[in-house]
Write an enzyme that holds these catalytic residues in place. Structure first.
Site, mmCIF file in Angstrom:
data_model
loop_
_atom_site.group_PDB
_atom_site.id
_atom_site.type_symbol
_atom_site.label_atom_id
_atom_site.label_comp_id
_atom_site.label_asym_id
_atom_site.label_seq_id
_atom_site.Cartn_x
_atom_site.Cartn_y
_atom_site.Cartn_z
ATOM 1 N N ASP A 192 -1.852 -6.312 -3.207
ATOM 2 C CA ASP A 192 -0.816 -5.359 -3.067
ATOM 3 C C ASP A 192 -1.078 -3.974 -3.448
ATOM 4 O O ASP A 192 -1.624 -3.930 -5.008
ATOM 5 C CB ASP A 192 0.505 -5.916 -3.678
ATOM 6 C CG ASP A 192 1.843 -5.408 -3.428
ATOM 7 O OD1 ASP A 192 1.628 -4.398 -2.124
ATOM 8 O OD2 ASP A 192 2.542 -4.976 -4.029
ATOM 9 N N HIS A 193 -1.265 -3.079 -2.550
ATOM 10 C CA HIS A 193 -1.423 -1.660 -3.214
ATOM 11 C C HIS A 193 -2.925 -1.662 -4.021
ATOM 12 O O HIS A 193 -3.064 -1.089 -5.064
ATOM 13 C CB HIS A 193 -0.673 -1.249 -4.222
ATOM 14 C CG HIS A 193 0.753 -0.844 -3.448
ATOM 15 N ND1 HIS A 193 1.251 0.498 -2.672
ATOM 16 C CD2 HIS A 193 1.826 -1.486 -3.301
ATOM 17 C CE1 HIS A 193 2.364 0.301 -1.987
ATOM 18 N NE2 HIS A 193 2.690 -0.832 -2.614
ATOM 19 N N THR A 196 10.861 -6.229 -7.751
ATOM 20 C CA THR A 196 11.614 -5.954 -8.771
ATOM 21 C C THR A 196 12.901 -6.946 -8.894
ATOM 22 O O THR A 196 13.309 -7.392 -9.830
ATOM 23 C CB THR A 196 12.033 -4.714 -8.725
ATOM 24 O OG1 THR A 196 11.070 -3.803 -8.573
ATOM 25 C CG2 THR A 196 13.096 -4.265 -9.675
ATOM 26 N N ASN A 241 8.559 -7.015 1.554
ATOM 27 C CA ASN A 241 8.020 -7.098 0.137
ATOM 28 C C ASN A 241 9.009 -7.017 -0.840
ATOM 29 O O ASN A 241 9.717 -5.985 -0.845
ATOM 30 C CB ASN A 241 7.066 -5.783 -0.160
ATOM 31 C CG ASN A 241 5.748 -5.919 0.734
ATOM 32 O OD1 ASN A 241 5.824 -6.567 1.742
ATOM 33 N ND2 ASN A 241 4.783 -5.070 0.295
ATOM 34 N N GLU A 284 -1.083 1.988 4.346
ATOM 35 C CA GLU A 284 0.133 2.898 4.068
ATOM 36 C C GLU A 284 0.002 4.274 4.824
ATOM 37 O O GLU A 284 -1.062 4.916 4.570
ATOM 38 C CB GLU A 284 0.424 2.845 2.655
ATOM 39 C CG GLU A 284 1.692 3.660 2.343
ATOM 40 C CD GLU A 284 2.418 3.635 0.921
ATOM 41 O OE1 GLU A 284 2.262 2.464 0.337
ATOM 42 O OE2 GLU A 284 3.186 4.521 0.490
ATOM 43 N N GLY A 335 11.672 -3.894 -0.954
ATOM 44 C CA GLY A 335 12.778 -4.817 -0.564
ATOM 45 C C GLY A 335 14.083 -4.812 -1.447
ATOM 46 O O GLY A 335 15.095 -5.158 -0.972
ATOM 47 N N THR A 336 13.619 -4.591 -2.716
ATOM 48 C CA THR A 336 14.705 -4.803 -3.573
ATOM 49 C C THR A 336 16.092 -3.912 -3.499
ATOM 50 O O THR A 336 15.759 -2.590 -3.299
ATOM 51 C CB THR A 336 14.353 -4.389 -5.052
ATOM 52 O OG1 THR A 336 13.227 -5.558 -5.349
ATOM 53 C CG2 THR A 336 15.211 -4.311 -6.098
#
Ligand code: 13P
Length: 273
Positions: free
Chosen positions: A83-84, A223, A220, A135, A200-201
């Site tokens: 991720d990232h 958190t 995604n 991204e 997504g949090t």
């Protein structure tokens, strides 16, 4: 079974998205895999560079995930995804260690540099059957994706999934969440690869559903799992001052974490839309 993202995207129904949950340790990985199996759904395990460092390294993370898949006899498709990834080097390390998917995030750079770096990662990944997400626009800089750049970016880089910046943000949202649904629709019409919703949090269920209907295929979440788990563990420690067994302390957040994973999976499945 470890697979790349393409194998999951290919099997998704219309109006359905796959969940990406970030992992931090053995317990989280195990809990997420167990719920995905219970729900009979594919899942993407996302690992950030800092979580990889925390857990010991790329190979350790690969061994942990592949070991659990074997030992727990997990048959649902599972993606191990960086991720990232912030450099070509970190993406290559993940690919070489056995990750089945990577995200290259060069979104803070000018378009031409983002294209060049992403293209190099995609080129390397293709030779290893690894999928690539990238991204465009910058979520962390609150800079929405410019639709005029989308086609060129996707065409020149050869990526498998695009994470646009559409009013989303990582962590707890400050103020009201307002996803730019018309922008998602516009971008989705331009490309034939899946779109990814980061941050997504805290996004209200109705907006998650609208985003899926507009073309989002991967969501995604990080958190929200952390806050669910931490709340339960905090309460357990306060109420059980004599307990010192780390297994009891860490697993005191199991039910809340699993419930959150289940809730998000069910939200993104076709029949709930
Ligand atoms: P949240 O932490 O906001 O859920 O975002 C997760 C994410 O997008 C990981 O890439």
């Amino acid at each position: 079974m470890l697979v790349n993202m393409e194998e999951i995207f290919d099997k998704l129904n219309e109006n359905e998205a796959v969940l990406h949950f970030n992992i931090n340790n053995l317990e989280w990985t195990k809990y997420i895999l167990e719920v995905a199996r219970e729900e009979n759904t594919s899942v993407i395990l996302g690992v950030s560079e800092s979580a990889i460092k925390y857990m010991g390294g790329y190979k350790t993370v690969y061994n942990l995930v592949s070991g659990l898949v074997l030992d727990l006899n997990i048959k649902i498709p599972v993606v191990l995804h960086l991720d990232h990834g912030h450099s070509i080097e970190s993406c290559k390390k993940a690919i070489d260690a056995g990750f089945t998917s990577v995200m290259i995030d060069a979104s803070s750079l000018p378009l031409s540099e983002n294209i060049e770096i992403t293209k190099q990662v995609a080129y390397y990944a293709k030779t290893k059957n690894v999928t690539v997400e990238a991204e465009l626009g910058s979520m962390d800089a609150y800079q929405k994706t410019n639709p005029k750049e989308v086609k060129e970016f996707v065409l020149k880089t050869g990526i498998d999934a695009l994470a646009p910046s559409i009013g989303n943000a990582h962590g707890i949202y400050k103020g009201e969440v307002r996803l730019d649904i018309p922008l998602i629709l516009e971008i989705a019409k331009m490309v034939d690869i899946p779109l990814v919703l980061h941050g997504g949090t805290g996004i209200p269920d109705s907006q998650i559903k609208d985003a899926i209907k507009s073309g989002i295929k991967k969501i995604n979440i990080n958190t929200e799992l952390q806050t669910s788990w931490a709340g339960a563990v905090r309460e357990y420690i306060i109420n059980n001052k004599d307990v010192y067994d780390p297994r009891k302390i860490i697993s005191s957040g199991e039910i809340e974490l699993k419930n959150k994973v289940k809730e998000k999976i069910r939200l993104c499945k076709n029949n709930n839309i």
